[in-house]
Design a protein around this motif. Structure first.
Motif, short mmCIF file in Angstrom:
data_model
loop_
_atom_site.label_atom_id
_atom_site.label_comp_id
_atom_site.label_asym_id
_atom_site.label_seq_id
_atom_site.Cartn_x
_atom_site.Cartn_y
_atom_site.Cartn_z
N SER A 27 42.67 30.69 38.86
CA SER A 27 42.90 32.37 39.23
C SER A 27 43.19 33.23 37.87
O SER A 27 42.82 34.28 37.76
N CYS A 54 41.19 36.02 36.11
CA CYS A 54 41.79 37.52 36.01
C CYS A 54 41.60 38.10 34.56
O CYS A 54 41.11 38.91 34.50
N PHE A 66 41.24 39.66 44.09
CA PHE A 66 42.51 38.98 43.98
C PHE A 66 43.56 39.42 45.08
O PHE A 66 44.59 39.44 44.79
#
Length: 691
Positions: free
Chosen positions: A391, A395, A445
């Motif tokens: 993640s 990002c 997200f």
């Protein structure tokens, strides 16, 4: 035809014609042919132009497809090499003698004895030690290990990843487990200073497509940073790419062998014979209870046996969703199973494919890829990286991709002649991109709350880039205060659109623009003061004669728009105004300054605006006060007193009221100015002007 002579042709027609009518018919026929030819040429040009556009579009599509095909072939080459290495490794395990013969045939430098091996290893380390002695500051940072040796080294040129500007010349040392980057010392030839050290386990190599004059480049991705280097030519670039991939692959294989050797069962030491008669009963009980490690995990299922190959196929076909689905299925199957040796071997094979899949997804999100399609084009790669547990990396790469897209969109804007038109386009492009990015970020997200802080930091840096372009066009070009006020107003209105998603960046715009707005207010204040002083120096204290009723009506309307509602009491007969031209001009200029400044107002500018207003008003009232003291003519003195009354009783209350309406609170300094009967005490006997 090439030899056509117009004069001879006309002469021949004149001889053959019977009169004026035949010549007129010939003339009309030639004109018709001319128009027909022109129309035919236009049609041909238009048709060729359309074909040219279609051909250019087809070439662009073909170039994109060829680039994708090249990337797929490169990935398939890497997969085939990995499969070949795995097969050879399996064959070496089955027949060690065959593996030794193959290794000897493949590597002519392979030592044939322990003595030769020691000499070869010692020579490699001596070469590495000699080269590293030329690099300052790496002796303590580079750990010494008996297996470390130099694989490749060479000079490179580093470029900035955002602006593609040359940064510095470096020398890279590739070892079998890490990459050392050193910068060249300016005054010492062949000497370098330590810059960075990157382990090969966390290093990804990406080929950068040639875009003249930027060519022969490749990118190194090291979370959370990336660096771009340029080789001397295409051959050296190819050597760097191949040797980096080969060294990484060899490093992974050696690490895999080391883990397998550590996982081999070792004979347990024979326990001493115990004289305790109860030990036999305990041993029997332990034998009756099967241990968890002895539980056999069934890996003979067809889908598990074919899993590594299926992952290779999915990666080659860019079926990222299918690859991640297979990984999730495997993790779910092995979640409650013990970690046995076959499971470790399967995990090692799968982890290598996971690294390859991650590298491909990282490349998909790199800014070097096409930025078309908006933020939704990145959703596929981002979602799969999140499913892989990456993640943070997803990002970071997503925000870097969007930052490059926003920067490219701003650069492609044409700078129009009208500043306000350009600012409208700039705000529309930037804030629309920011809003789309925020919505896509919220979609991708949604379950990762920890990533939202990174988005806020990115939005702040993007806003700084927008303000740089905004200030360069509005404030650096010395636009008028009214134009600057309109541009800032447009930017604030667009910024309020972000409140739809709960993001308020207005305070960031204020903080970044406060310096430029202060400069603009002070610059315009100086212009008004200079103009007022110039008019004061030529003041004759005479009434205004506007000559026509239309001009008087226009002045009434201007004063009414400035907030002066009782202006009629200062008008006389016909077209006369019982005020000085200087006082009227000062009133209009001061109110215009106040209106434009209130459009720019926010709390950080309160004192700057207030002090500027006080300075401007003081110039006018000091001049009136001084003239009232120095004037000896009773009629002029009465006229000056009437102008002073207009300033104190009409203009200053209007300024104070408008300032309070725009700011929301009264200003004590303006109240003091209005209440003072004498703003400045001057010696009545002195005739020296203080203005």
């Amino acid at each position: 035809s090439g030899g056509f002579a117009a004069g001879e042709y006309v002469k021949q027609l004149s001889q053959q014609s019977d009169g004026d009518r035949d010549l007129q018919e010939h003339r009309q026929r030639i004109q018709a042919l001319s128009e027909e030819t022109a129309q035919s040429l236009k049609r041909n040009v238009y048709q060729n132009y359309r074909q040219f556009i279609e051909t250019a579009r087809e070439i662009s599509y073909l170039e994109s497809e060829m680039y994708q095909l090249s990337h797929i072939l490169t990935e398939q080459k890497g997969i085939m090499e990995a499969v070949t290495q795995a097969l050879l490794l399996q064959a070496d395990r089955d027949d060690p003698a065959l593996g030794a013969r193959r290794a000897a045939a493949a590597d002519p430098f392979l030592p044939l004895s322990a003595k030769d091996a020691a000499a070869n290893e010692e020579g490699r380390q001596r070469t590495l030690t000699t080269l590293l002695e030329k690099v300052e500051g790496c002796r303590d940072l580079l750990p010494e290990s008996p297996g470390k040796y130099l694989v490749y080294n060479g000079d490179l040129v580093e470029y900035d990843a955002d602006h593609m500007a040359q940064i510095q010349r470096v020398h890279a040392f590739l070892m079998n487990d890490c990459l050392l980057v050193a910068t060249a010392l300016p005054n010492r030839r062949g000497a370098y200073r330590y810059d960075a050290l990157y382990p090969l386990d966390g290093l990804a190599v990406v080929n950068v497509k040639d875009n003249p004059p930027m060519k022969d480049m490749f990118k190194l991705l090291m979370f959370p940073e990336s660096r771009i280097f340029q080789a001397e030519n295409a051959k050296i670039k190819k050597e760097w790419l191949e040797v980096l991939e080969e060294t990484k692959r060899n490093r992974a294989l050696s690490e895999k062998r080391r883990l397998e050797q550590e996982a081999l069962p070792r004979p347990a030491p024979t326990p001493p014979e115990s004289t305790n008669p109860f030990d036999e009963d305990e041993d029997e009980e332990e034998e009756d209870e099967p241990s968890a490690e002895d539980e056999v995990v069934d890996l003979s299922l067809e889908w598990i046996q074919e899993l590594p190959e299926d992952l290779d196929v999915c990666i080659a076909q860019r079926d990222f969703e299918g690859a991640v689905d297979l990984l999730d299925k495997l993790n779910e199957y092995l979640a409650d199973k013990p970690v046995s040796q076959p499971v470790k071997e399967l995990r090692a094979k799968v982890d290598e494919r996971v690294r390859q899949l991650t590298d491909v997804l990282v490349f998909e999100l790199s800014p070097d890829r096409s930025l078309r399609g908006g933020p939704r084009a990145t959703r596929r790669a981002v979602s799969q990286l999140i499913r892989l547990g990456q993640s943070t990396k997803a990002c970071e790469l997503f925000l870097k991709n969007r930052a490059a897209a926003v920067q490219t969109a701003i650069r492609q804007l044409r700078i129009e002649g009208a500043t306000l038109l350009y600012i409208h386009k700039l705000c529309h492009v930037f804030f629309t991109s920011l809003l789309e990015t925020a919505r896509e970020f919220e979609t991708d997200f949604a379950g990762n709350n920890g990533c939202y802080s990174a988005f806020v930091v990115w939005a702040r840096s993007s806003m700084r880039m927008f303000v740089d372009a905004f200030s360069k066009q509005v404030f650096d070009s010395k636009e008028s205060l009214s134009t600057a006020a309109e541009c800032v107003k447009v930017a604030k209105e667009h910024c309020k659109q972000l409140s739809e998603i709960g993001l308020d960046l207005t305070f960031i715009i204020h903080a970044l623009l406060v310096k430029d707005i202060k400069g603009a207010l002070q610059s315009y204040k100086d212009i008004i003061i200079e103009a007022t002083k110039h008019r004061n120096s030529e003041e004759m204290w005479r009434k205004m004669n506007l000559m026509t009723p239309e001009a008087l009506g226009k002045l009434r309307e201007e004063m009414r728009s400035c907030g002066v509602g009782n202006f009629d009491q200062y008008t006389g007969d016909d077209c006369w105004v019982n005020l000085s031209y200087t006082v009227v001009a000062f009133t209009k200029q001061t109110m215009a300054f106040l209106e434009e400044a209130l459009k720019l107002y926010f709390p950080e500018l309160h004192m700057v605006l207030l002090e500027s207003l006080v300075e401007i008003i003081l110039v006018a009232v000091q001049h009136v006060d001084y003239s009232l003291r120095c004037e000896q003519d009773p009629e002029k003195k009465a006229f000056i007193r009437q102008n002073a009354s207009f300033l104190y009783e009409t203009v200053l209350p209007v300024v104070e009221k408008r300032f309070e309406e725009g700011v929301g609170k009264p200003a004590k300094q303006l109240q003091d100015l209005r209440n003072a009967s004498r703003l400045m005490r001057v010696n009545p006997e002195s005739t020296t002007s203080v203005v």
